[in-house]
Motif scaffolding. Sequence first.
Motif, PDB file in Angstrom:
ATOM      1  N   VAL A 157       3.024   4.519   2.102  1.00  0.00           N
ATOM      2  CA  VAL A 157       2.860   3.360   1.226  1.00  0.00           C
ATOM      3  C   VAL A 157       2.754   3.802  -0.231  1.00  0.00           C
ATOM      4  O   VAL A 157       3.417   3.266  -1.120  1.00  0.00           O
ATOM      5  CB  VAL A 157       1.613   2.542   1.631  1.00  0.00           C
TER       6      VAL A 157
ATOM      7  N   SER B 238       0.861  -1.586  -5.872  1.00  0.00           N
ATOM      8  CA  SER B 238       2.145  -1.393  -5.202  1.00  0.00           C
ATOM      9  C   SER B 238       3.207  -2.310  -5.792  1.00  0.00           C
ATOM     10  O   SER B 238       2.946  -3.470  -6.117  1.00  0.00           O
ATOM     11  CB  SER B 238       2.004  -1.670  -3.702  1.00  0.00           C
TER      12      SER B 238
ATOM     13  N   ILE C  73       2.165  -6.111   0.216  1.00  0.00           N
ATOM     14  CA  ILE C  73       1.413  -5.543   1.340  1.00  0.00           C
ATOM     15  C   ILE C  73       0.549  -6.647   1.918  1.00  0.00           C
ATOM     16  O   ILE C  73      -0.165  -7.343   1.196  1.00  0.00           O
ATOM     17  CB  ILE C  73       0.530  -4.359   0.914  1.00  0.00           C
TER      18      ILE C  73
ATOM     19  N   THR D 245       4.511  -4.252   5.074  1.00  0.00           N
ATOM     20  CA  THR D 245       5.014  -4.009   3.723  1.00  0.00           C
ATOM     21  C   THR D 245       6.379  -4.652   3.580  1.00  0.00           C
ATOM     22  O   THR D 245       7.223  -4.552   4.481  1.00  0.00           O
ATOM     23  CB  THR D 245       5.121  -2.503   3.425  1.00  0.00           C
TER      24      THR D 245
END
Length: 556
Positions: free
Chosen positions: A17, A121, A125, A213
């Motif tokens: 990730v 990110s 997520i 994800t």
Amino acid sequence: MLERSPSVLTWKFMTRVFQHFKEGVIIIDPEGEVLILNTAARKMLEIDHAVHTIKELPSEIQHMWEHRHQRFSNMHALEVEVDVIPGFGDGMALIMRKPNQSIPKGQVGNQDEFQVLMDLSVDDIMIADGQGKILRVNDRCEQYYNCSKEQLIGRNVRDLESEGVFFPSAISLAIGKKENITILQETVNRKRLLVQVNILWEKNGEISRLICTSKDISTIHLQSILPSLQSHLDFIEFLRQENFVIKSGRMRTFFKFASKVAQTDSTILLLGESGNGKSELARLIHKMSKRQHQPFISINCAAIPETLMESEMFGYVEGAFTGTKRQGKKGFFEQANGGTIFLDEVAELPLSLQAKLLHVLQNKSFYRVGGSDLIQVNIRVMAATNHNLEELVESGKFRKDLYYRLHVIPLAVPTLRERPEDIIPLLLTTLEMLNAREGVEKQFSTDVLSLLSRYHWPGNVRELQNMVEWLYIASEGENIEVDALPSKIKESLLGISEELPIIIKKIIPLKDAIDLVEKELIKKAQTMVTSTYKIADLLKINQSTVVRKLNKMDML
């Protein structure tokens, strides 16, 4: 539990990730062991070697480790800003960025460490429990789903799927299959996402958490994305060229065995219904074999007239019969020397030619028509049929000895009905090919994808590809909607007849008839679309009226 301690996540998955983060991330445990050092951090620190402990990191980071309760620092030598997040036991996490990057104001210190990392990110997520209840999401959710964190957390993914927020629900599919999955998903605001779900298991074998994800691929050509879903490099190359989709567990198992068989020279007999990709599979096996750089000759045995079949298969010499070429001609078997010959529709071979084919399989040699020179060939033979050869043997229409010569490695290709997970990726891939070929971008509505994913596809992949081309041409505008579907599909899936929408079988009170028709219309609309707003649009009434009637009918 994950809500209280994110450390139950496997570091192997976490590392994957964090590699997508544009910020540098370093996580160090209480003993000074470096658990995570992502790609961005390596670039910022100019590290190109393996790092295991804090002592192998720059001295400034070692200093931060010793004083890890301070917040912001500058690494002047490398022009990197660092946010030190204490925690993770007595360890720490470092979030690094170039001076022109920043974390949204107020984010650090007001949220727990794991949420901070999630929000950094560039992809969405989502974390859910074993029943599909959403526990965490990051900041990307609003951009992808037009919903805030508060509107998603606590909801079940199945309810969100039925409301059309996204389709299909990857988390729901992973729960049902009890396995990690990767799928394509469409959202309420028409984004196309590449979604991967990984399962975390309890000791008793139950699902603890699902980590989902999602990457936005709306502006990326699917042909450049779908191949990356496959782990085998030969599959990647073939999928890139041939747009072959293998998403379901059944097809993955099938292709795993097919790739093993491809490395041998054994004769293969491909079995299965018409239109399910036997020819494409034969080409794939050849490309994965040691003969991949040699000829691949494909012959449709049903397309060659019986009077010409022997000369086409095995060639002829000069003067063998009237109209021959002066120098004679090589047949298909001779052209395939060194490579693979594929006999499609092998059940259509006449009995007279079956005997000669048997000789070739046994001895790898034959005579041209009218010739006396024995020709030796080094070939791999594959054949395919949608007929039951055992029944043809019993009826005397197919030689028993030839059947056993061909039936060395039988491969039954699954129908599309047996691998429904492949339907939506196939639909999207086929549409992308048409978009590229015709130069006009079109996309499926969520409702059309939902309906076509439930169709039984008797003609398999070939029927699906033809259907997508029909919809591409028949649809008005850039969106392919339900009204563009052919009448046979509507009738099959929705029970809608083009001739008469209502059939009266007996007389009942008019009020009862109105109530009954109203209820049936709403039920039918629920099978076609995924939200009360869309039902209202179909029935040309207000959304509030739909909700009121659904409540009254106990159908909400």
